[in-house]
Design an enzyme around this catalytic site. Structure first.
Site, short mmCIF file in Angstrom:
data_model
loop_
_atom_site.label_atom_id
_atom_site.label_comp_id
_atom_site.label_asym_id
_atom_site.label_seq_id
_atom_site.Cartn_x
_atom_site.Cartn_y
_atom_site.Cartn_z
N ASP A 1 1.96 -1.70 -4.71
CA ASP A 1 0.60 -1.17 -4.67
C ASP A 1 -0.25 -1.92 -5.69
OD1 ASP A 1 -0.45 1.44 -3.15
OD2 ASP A 1 -1.64 1.13 -4.95
N ARG B 1 -2.12 -0.59 -8.03
CA ARG B 1 -2.15 0.02 -9.36
C ARG B 1 -0.76 0.17 -9.95
NH1 ARG B 1 -3.67 5.14 -7.55
NH2 ARG B 1 -3.14 4.28 -5.55
N LEU C 1 0.11 7.80 3.68
CA LEU C 1 1.24 7.50 4.57
C LEU C 1 2.36 6.81 3.81
CD1 LEU C 1 2.50 7.15 7.44
CD2 LEU C 1 1.19 5.02 7.64
N ASP D 1 -1.36 -7.38 -5.09
CA ASP D 1 -2.67 -7.41 -4.43
C ASP D 1 -2.50 -8.22 -3.16
OD1 ASP D 1 -5.21 -7.72 -3.55
OD2 ASP D 1 -6.00 -8.70 -5.34
N GLY E 1 0.84 -1.20 0.00
CA GLY E 1 0.00 0.00 0.00
C GLY E 1 0.86 1.24 0.00
N TYR F 1 -14.30 0.27 10.07
CA TYR F 1 -12.85 0.54 10.10
C TYR F 1 -12.32 0.38 11.53
CZ TYR F 1 -8.64 3.59 9.85
OH TYR F 1 -7.39 4.12 9.94
N LYS G 1 -9.76 -2.36 13.02
CA LYS G 1 -8.48 -1.98 13.64
C LYS G 1 -8.37 -2.59 15.04
CE LYS G 1 -6.35 0.36 10.43
NZ LYS G 1 -5.16 -0.21 9.81
#
Ligand code: AKB
Length: 318
Positions: free
Chosen positions: A34, A36, A13, A52, A8, A142, A146
């Site tokens: 990443d 993309r 970040l 992925d 990512g 989310y 977490k």
């Protein structure tokens, strides 16, 4: 030799942390990944691979082939976006973490970094100077993911000795990239409007206080935690971390000192109830005591720095 994999890496970040990791370990030792392919242009200074993280097999193949020793797993769906597709947010946030932790166990990786968030707290949490250990009843998918993730990190450390480290980030504010789908992101967008000489419409009410942090402090905290000796890292769920706390009215006033003509309006939406369930301020005394955490920026020094540098990264369209 340390070999670092960032998952990512093209996010808010990741794009700044990857640069800092290259500065520490060297470009040959860091692989940015990443989803993309187009993200490759962000990383001229290190290797880039499309990955992925939901594909456990490709992740495993890359880690083994490249003899990766540390993973920074940053891919996640944030609070506001997560509410639009809760099932997807849960699957991505949880399964990807479990893939990384399993691989760390299987391959005996040296260290794992995984970010948590103030979103683990909820309406029953004490709001002011929120302690490290207290009631947590998150009400976003989310936040729920977490909190569960923190439990898994602690479990893999306790059961299998995986050296996993984590921080509960406040809202992160930087000027080098755009944020994606968070409740605290108004505090990034507001600077873009200020330099474009446009009024800003805020989706939170003017007196909503939230814990926030300037990106250079977040990068420093992450590296400080990851470079700390293993014995110093005494909390294996995730550390409370604080930088500053402010409301939309206060950030507006801080920007106005530099851009006197700036204007703000308010149009509250569904993100208000997310913000209302989070703390106003955080007690990070454990991070300070265990590995020497100390932030450098306050609201005005952050505003001055962002307004100075933002136009270089996002030049105004004429
Ligand atoms: C969000 O607003 O969802 C994030 C966070 C506080 O973790 N910035």
């Amino acid at each position: 030799m340390d070999k670092i994999l960032v998952i990512g890496a093209a996010g808010q970040l990741g794009s700044e942390l990857t640069r800092a990791l290259v500065d520490q370990f060297g470009g040959d030792q860091v692989i940015a990944t990443d989803l993309r392919d187009s993200a490759s242009s962000l990383f001229p200074y290190c290797r880039f691979e499309v990955l992925d993280v939901m594909n456990k097999e490709s992740l495993g193949t890359l880690v083994k082939k490249e003899r990766v020793t540390q993973i920074y797993h940053l891919a996640a769906v944030l609070s506001a976006t997560g509410e639009k597709n809760p099932q997807f947010a849960w699957t991505l946030n949880m399964e990807s973490l479990l893939h990384v932790l399993e691989l760390a166990k299987e391959c005996g990786l040296d260290k794992i970094y995984w970010p948590s968030s103030i979103a683990v707290f909820g309406p029953s949490t004490p709001k002011v100077n929120t302690p490290q250990f207290c009631e947590k009843d998150p009400n976003t998918v989310y936040g729920i993911s977490k909190l569960a993730g923190e439990g898994w990190c602690n479990y893999y450390f306790e059961k299998y000795g995986v050296d996993v480290r984590s921080l509960r980030y406040p809202g992160l504010i930087g000027y080098k990239s755009l944020p994606g789908g968070g409740t605290t992101d108004y505090a990034v967008d507001i600077y873009h409007k200020a330099i474009a000489n446009q009024p800003f419409t805020c989706f939170l009410s003017e007196d909503t206080y939230l814990p926030m942090m300037y990106m250079p402090d977040a990068i420093k905290a992450t590296l400080d935690l990851m470079n700390a000796p293993k014995e110093a890292v005494k909390i294996r769920s995730s550390y409370n971390l604080a930088g500053m706390s402010f409301s939309p009215k206060e950030i507006f006033e801080s920007i106005k000192k530099e851009v006197p003509s700036f204007q703000i309006g308010f149009q509250v939406d569904f993100r208000q109830s997310i913000a209302d369930s989070w703390p106003n301020s955080i007690d990070d005394s454990r991070a300070r005591a265990d590995w020497g955490w100390q932030p450098s920026y306050d609201l005005d020094s952050m505003s001055r720095d962002i307004l100075k540098h933002l136009p270089t990264f996002f030049p105004l369209q004429s």
